[in-house]
Motif scaffolding. Sequence first.
Motif, PDB file in Angstrom:
ATOM      1  N   GLY B  20      28.664  11.399  44.002  1.00 47.48           N
ATOM      2  CA  GLY B  20      27.430  11.990  43.509  1.00 47.48           C
ATOM      3  C   GLY B  20      27.668  13.255  42.718  1.00 47.48           C
ATOM      4  N   GLU B  21      28.907  13.624  42.571  1.00 46.42           N
ATOM      5  CA  GLU B  21      29.198  14.852  41.845  1.00 46.42           C
ATOM      6  C   GLU B  21      28.981  14.661  40.343  1.00 46.42           C
ATOM      7  OE1 GLU B  21      33.277  15.799  41.834  1.00 46.42           O
ATOM      8  OE2 GLU B  21      32.989  17.621  40.648  1.00 46.42           O
ATOM      9  N   LEU B  22      29.240  13.459  39.888  1.00 46.93           N
ATOM     10  CA  LEU B  22      29.114  13.187  38.462  1.00 46.93           C
ATOM     11  C   LEU B  22      28.013  12.174  38.216  1.00 46.93           C
ATOM     12  CD1 LEU B  22      32.848  12.794  37.418  1.00 46.93           C
ATOM     13  CD2 LEU B  22      31.425  14.815  37.200  1.00 46.93           C
ATOM     14  N   LEU B  23      27.346  12.346  37.091  1.00 43.49           N
ATOM     15  CA  LEU B  23      26.295  11.420  36.677  1.00 43.49           C
ATOM     16  C   LEU B  23      26.592  11.030  35.241  1.00 43.49           C
ATOM     17  CD1 LEU B  23      23.453  10.119  37.060  1.00 43.49           C
ATOM     18  CD2 LEU B  23      22.500  12.262  36.224  1.00 43.49           C
ATOM     19  N   ASN B  59      25.012  19.788  34.964  1.00 42.60           N
ATOM     20  CA  ASN B  59      25.261  20.266  33.600  1.00 42.60           C
ATOM     21  C   ASN B  59      26.195  19.305  32.886  1.00 42.60           C
ATOM     22  OD1 ASN B  59      23.821  22.696  34.186  1.00 42.60           O
ATOM     23  ND2 ASN B  59      25.639  23.398  35.285  1.00 42.60           N
ATOM     24  N   VAL B  60      26.122  19.365  31.592  1.00 43.71           N
ATOM     25  CA  VAL B  60      26.954  18.460  30.807  1.00 43.71           C
ATOM     26  C   VAL B  60      28.424  18.771  31.060  1.00 43.71           C
ATOM     27  CG1 VAL B  60      27.548  17.665  28.505  1.00 43.71           C
ATOM     28  CG2 VAL B  60      25.185  18.240  29.042  1.00 43.71           C
ATOM     29  N   TYR B  61      29.131  17.738  31.371  1.00 42.28           N
ATOM     30  CA  TYR B  61      30.546  17.882  31.711  1.00 42.28           C
ATOM     31  C   TYR B  61      31.413  17.357  30.575  1.00 42.28           C
ATOM     32  CZ  TYR B  61      34.817  16.961  34.470  1.00 42.28           C
ATOM     33  OH  TYR B  61      36.100  16.917  34.954  1.00 42.28           O
ATOM     34  N   VAL B 151      37.557  19.142  29.022  1.00 44.90           N
ATOM     35  CA  VAL B 151      37.449  17.817  29.629  1.00 44.90           C
ATOM     36  C   VAL B 151      37.702  16.794  28.533  1.00 44.90           C
ATOM     37  CG1 VAL B 151      35.982  16.213  30.872  1.00 44.90           C
ATOM     38  CG2 VAL B 151      35.738  18.659  31.252  1.00 44.90           C
ATOM     39  N   GLU B 152      38.640  15.972  28.763  1.00 43.66           N
ATOM     40  CA  GLU B 152      38.926  14.975  27.736  1.00 43.66           C
ATOM     41  C   GLU B 152      38.807  13.574  28.314  1.00 43.66           C
ATOM     42  OE1 GLU B 152      42.752  15.988  26.303  1.00 43.66           O
ATOM     43  OE2 GLU B 152      43.767  15.550  28.186  1.00 43.66           O
ATOM     44  N   ALA B 153      38.323  12.726  27.469  1.00 42.69           N
ATOM     45  CA  ALA B 153      38.148  11.328  27.857  1.00 42.69           C
ATOM     46  C   ALA B 153      39.051  10.478  26.986  1.00 42.69           C
ATOM     47  CB  ALA B 153      36.693  10.904  27.682  1.00 42.69           C
ATOM     48  N   THR B 154      39.836   9.662  27.627  1.00 41.27           N
ATOM     49  CA  THR B 154      40.717   8.788  26.853  1.00 41.27           C
ATOM     50  C   THR B 154      40.504   7.344  27.295  1.00 41.27           C
ATOM     51  OG1 THR B 154      42.409   9.320  28.474  1.00 41.27           O
ATOM     52  CG2 THR B 154      42.581  10.402  26.350  1.00 41.27           C
ATOM     53  N   PRO B 155      40.463   6.442  26.337  1.00 42.35           N
ATOM     54  CA  PRO B 155      40.341   5.032  26.710  1.00 42.35           C
ATOM     55  C   PRO B 155      41.684   4.519  27.217  1.00 42.35           C
ATOM     56  CG  PRO B 155      40.438   5.253  24.321  1.00 42.35           C
ATOM     57  CD  PRO B 155      40.521   6.635  24.879  1.00 42.35           C
ATOM     58  N   ARG B 156      41.684   4.045  28.443  1.00 42.97           N
ATOM     59  CA  ARG B 156      42.943   3.604  29.009  1.00 42.97           C
ATOM     60  C   ARG B 156      43.135   2.097  28.863  1.00 42.97           C
ATOM     61  NH1 ARG B 156      46.264   7.555  29.466  1.00 42.97           N
ATOM     62  NH2 ARG B 156      47.438   6.377  31.018  1.00 42.97           N
ATOM     63  N   ARG B 157      42.025   1.363  28.905  1.00 41.59           N
ATOM     64  CA  ARG B 157      42.138  -0.082  28.748  1.00 41.59           C
ATOM     65  C   ARG B 157      40.941  -0.546  27.933  1.00 41.59           C
ATOM     66  NH1 ARG B 157      46.115   1.009  31.155  1.00 41.59           N
ATOM     67  NH2 ARG B 157      46.809   0.384  33.237  1.00 41.59           N
ATOM     68  N   VAL B 158      41.192  -1.563  27.150  1.00 36.13           N
ATOM     69  CA  VAL B 158      40.108  -2.192  26.412  1.00 36.13           C
ATOM     70  C   VAL B 158      40.153  -3.674  26.734  1.00 36.13           C
ATOM     71  CG1 VAL B 158      39.161  -2.712  24.145  1.00 36.13           C
ATOM     72  CG2 VAL B 158      40.228  -0.500  24.555  1.00 36.13           C
ATOM     73  N   PHE B 159      39.093  -4.169  27.327  1.00 34.14           N
ATOM     74  CA  PHE B 159      39.030  -5.582  27.716  1.00 34.14           C
ATOM     75  C   PHE B 159      38.097  -6.285  26.741  1.00 34.14           C
ATOM     76  CE2 PHE B 159      41.046  -4.687  31.751  1.00 34.14           C
ATOM     77  CZ  PHE B 159      40.651  -3.391  32.041  1.00 34.14           C
ATOM     78  N   ALA B 160      38.709  -6.938  25.785  1.00 35.20           N
ATOM     79  CA  ALA B 160      37.903  -7.475  24.686  1.00 35.20           C
ATOM     80  C   ALA B 160      38.087  -8.972  24.540  1.00 35.20           C
ATOM     81  CB  ALA B 160      38.287  -6.775  23.383  1.00 35.20           C
ATOM     82  N   ASN B 161      37.216  -9.543  23.766  1.00 37.10           N
ATOM     83  CA  ASN B 161      37.317 -10.939  23.321  1.00 37.10           C
ATOM     84  C   ASN B 161      37.256 -11.945  24.444  1.00 37.10           C
ATOM     85  OD1 ASN B 161      37.725  -9.969  20.681  1.00 37.10           O
ATOM     86  ND2 ASN B 161      39.913  -9.770  21.088  1.00 37.10           N
ATOM     87  N   ALA B 162      36.538 -11.605  25.485  1.00 35.16           N
ATOM     88  CA  ALA B 162      36.432 -12.579  26.573  1.00 35.16           C
ATOM     89  C   ALA B 162      35.030 -13.147  26.710  1.00 35.16           C
ATOM     90  CB  ALA B 162      36.855 -11.935  27.886  1.00 35.16           C
TER      91      ALA B 162
END
Lengths: 360, 434
Positions: B20-23, B59-61, B151-162
Motif C-alpha cells: 500500500g505504500e505505492l499507488l 505524492n508523485v514518486y 527514481v528511474e524506471a527501466t523496462p526489464r522485459r517485454v512480452f510481445a506478439n502473443a
Amino acid sequence: MPRPRGFEQEAPPPAREWPISGRSARRAQRRPFVDAEWRSLAPPRAVGRSSLSGGKLAAAAVAVAEQRTRRAASRVRIVVTKAPTACWNRGSPLPRFSCGLRVGRTGRRDPDNRSLKDTMFARGLKRKCVGHEEDVEGALAGLKTVSSYSLQRQSLLDMSLVKLQLCHMLVEPNLCRSVLIANTVRQIQEEMTQDGTWRAVAPQAAERAPLDRLVSTEILCRAAWGQEGAHPAPGLGDGHTQGPVSDLCPVTSAQAPRHPQSSAWEMDGPRENRGSFHKSLDQIFETLETKNPSCMEELFSDVDSPYYDLDTVLTGMMGGARSGPCEGLEGLAPATPAPSSSCKSDLGELDHVVEILVET
Amino acid sequence: MHEGSVVADIISTVEFNHTGELLATGDKGGRVVIFQREQEVSGGECKIKNQVHRRGEYNVYSTFQSHEPEFDYLKSLEIEEKINKIRWLPQQNAAYFLLSTNDKTVKLWKVSERDKRPEGYNLKDEEGRLRDPATITTLRVPVLRPMDLMVEATPRRVFANAHTYHINSISVNSDYETYMSADDLRINLWNFEITNQSFNIVDIKPTNMEELTEVITAAEFHPHHCNTFVYSSSKGTIRLCDMRASALCDRHTKFFEEPEDPSNRSFFSEIISSISDVKFSHSGRYIMTRDYLTVKVWDLNMENRPIETYQVHDYLRSKLCSLYENDCIFDKFECVWNGSDSVIMTGSYNNFFRMFDRNTKRDVTLEASRENSKPRAILKPRKVCVGGKRRKDEISVDSLDFSKKILHTAWHPSENIIAVAATNNLYIFQDKVN
C-alpha cells in the motif's frame, strides 16, 4: 442489413478525414462516431414527426413505417401513438418514453444544451416533447400494440446493425462489444422469425422453438427478411405491388398473400438479403479477425448489392457484377422502375459510402 | 475524508502495491504515474492538525512512458498505447517491479531509486565529457556521493506478439514466477524470465468465427493456489480452472452461473449480464463479479448462484435502451475488496461510487468531484431518487452525467484508503478514523 444503411443515407455523418491516421485524427474521429450514429438514426424525413413523438427511437420507427407505406398503395399506416420505452420487455404494456418525456417536463432544458449531463442519451440530438398524444391514423387498433412493439424491436435491430457496421469502421473494433451486439441482433432475428408465424402464441412458447419448426418457416423468414432488406431502398419498390398486409410490421409480413411475381422478386431479393445479412454478420467477425481496409470495402459492397449496386452508381450504368436483385428487377422490368434511376435517386444517400470507398 | 487529486490524461487503471505504500495509475496516453505514501510523522502527536494532514499523503514518486502507440502493418491497425492494467509484483529487493499492459504487449518495469552517484572518474570530467588522456596525470578511485533522490524506471522485459486480440487482464501468480495475460479469446501463461514463449492455457476461439458468441472479459489467479485461476465471460459465467488437470484448460473445473430471472428478461439481458471484472477475495474463498447493474459475491464451493448480490444502480434498468444507444451499456466497471474482505466497492455514473458492507448489509454512495469535496472534507453520502418526488440533495436519474463514470478504483491492502479514478482525475480518500 440494408435497413440501417437507409438511415445512414438520409442523414450522413459529418464529413471527416479518411483514412484514419495519427493519434489525434483517431481521437478526433472517435467522437464523431457517436454523433454520427446519432445522426444516422435520425432521418431528416422523419424529423417533423420526431418532434411530436419526442424520441430518436420513435423517429426511427416512424421512418420505417413511412417507408413501408410509401412503397405500396395502401391506406394502412402505422403511426407510433406513443414513443417507445427505454426497456423493451416482451409483453410490457404500451410503452412510455420515460426518459425523454421527463426531460421535457422538467422544463429546465436549455434549448441549445447538448451535454450528456442533461440527457440520458448520447450527445447531439435535442429531444422535444410537445405531447404524448399522436394523431391516430389507420383502422387497425389491435395491430398498433403489436406493431409498436415490433417497430421498437425493428428499431433496436436497426440500431444494432448500425453499431456493428460503424464499429466495423473503427480502427480497433472492440470484440466484446461487437459480439454482444451481434448476439442481440441474433436474438431479435430469432424472435422475429418465430413471431412471423406464431404471433398469437404465448411468450414462452416462442422462446426456444425446436429446430425443425424454424426450418419449416425458413421460406417465410426469407420473405420477412426480404421485407426488411428492401426497406432502405424505397425507390426500388415504388412500382412494385405488394399485398396490403405486407405493409405492416414484419409480424404480419409472413401472412401476406404472395403474388407469383412478387414472390419471385422477393425470393431473389431476400435470398440475397438474407444471405447478405448472414454474410455481413459473419464478415464482421472475419474482418474483425483479419481486419484490413479492403475487407471493409468488400463488406460494404456485398451488403449494399441487394438493393443498389455501387458499380451501378459509380459508373451510371445498369447491372454489374454483384447485382442480384438488380438482375431480378431487370427481369421484372415492367413492374419496377429501372434500378439505375432508383439508384441515382439514392445517390445522395450513398455519399457517405462512396466517400469512404473513394478515399480509402 | 482526506482528498488529493492529480490531473492527467484519462486514467485507465489504478492499483496499489502489496504494502500500500505505492499507488500506480496508467492512462490513455501510455504513461504510468506512481505515487508514494509519505512517511508518517512519528512522535505520536497525531492529534495536531498539521501533523494529521501530512500523515499518509500520496505524492508523485515516478512517471514514465510505458507504452507507445504502434502500428500493426499486417492488419493496418493502430495499437493503442492505453494502459489497460497494471499489476505489482511483491517486493523482493530494494526495487519495485510492476507489469503494465496495453492491448497487445505486456512489459515488466523495474522502478528503483538512486540516491548516490559516483564522482571522480578518471576518464570523464564532472560534466561527463571525456578528458584528454594527455591531461591525466594521476589516478583516483571514484567515490559514491549522495545526490538528490532519483527514481528511474527501466523496462526489464517485454512480452510481445502473443495476443491476436486485445488484452483485458493480467494477473501475477502466487508463485511469483509466472503470470497470465488474457485477451478476448485466449489466456496465455508466461514465465517472467522468458519473453519469447508463452503457454496458451485457455482458448475459446471457435474454428469458425461466425459462431463466436462469447468472449473472455477478465481473468485472475487464485491468491494462494498457484494452479487455480478464474475467468469470466460476456455471457455472465465464471469458470474456475485447475492447471494441473491439463495443459489446455478449456474444460473448466467449476462453472459459476446464476440462472436467469425470467421476469427481467429483455433484449438487453445478455448485455447487462456480461461480467466486466472478476476479483478473488484476499482470503481466496470468494470471488466477486461485476456486471452492468450488480456486484455479486460467489462462494467457490457453490456454483449455482452467488451468495450475495448488490444492486449498484438498479434505477438504470428502465433506461437500458438509451444506454445501449449511447454505448454506455458496454462500460466496463471494476470492483474491489477491502483488505479484510468485509467491504466491496465499485463505481457508477455521475462520478458516484458505491461501497457495500457485507456484514452489516449497509451501503453508501459517494461522489468523487472537486466541487463537492474540499481537502479534508468529509464526503457526503449521495442518493439517487427514482420516484417523482425529489428530496433536497437528491439527484434524479435523468440528471446523471453519463460521461462521468468511475470505472477504476483501488483499495489499500490493509488500511481504509481508496483511490478513485474519475476520468482524468485521481481522488484518494482516507477514512479519518484510521
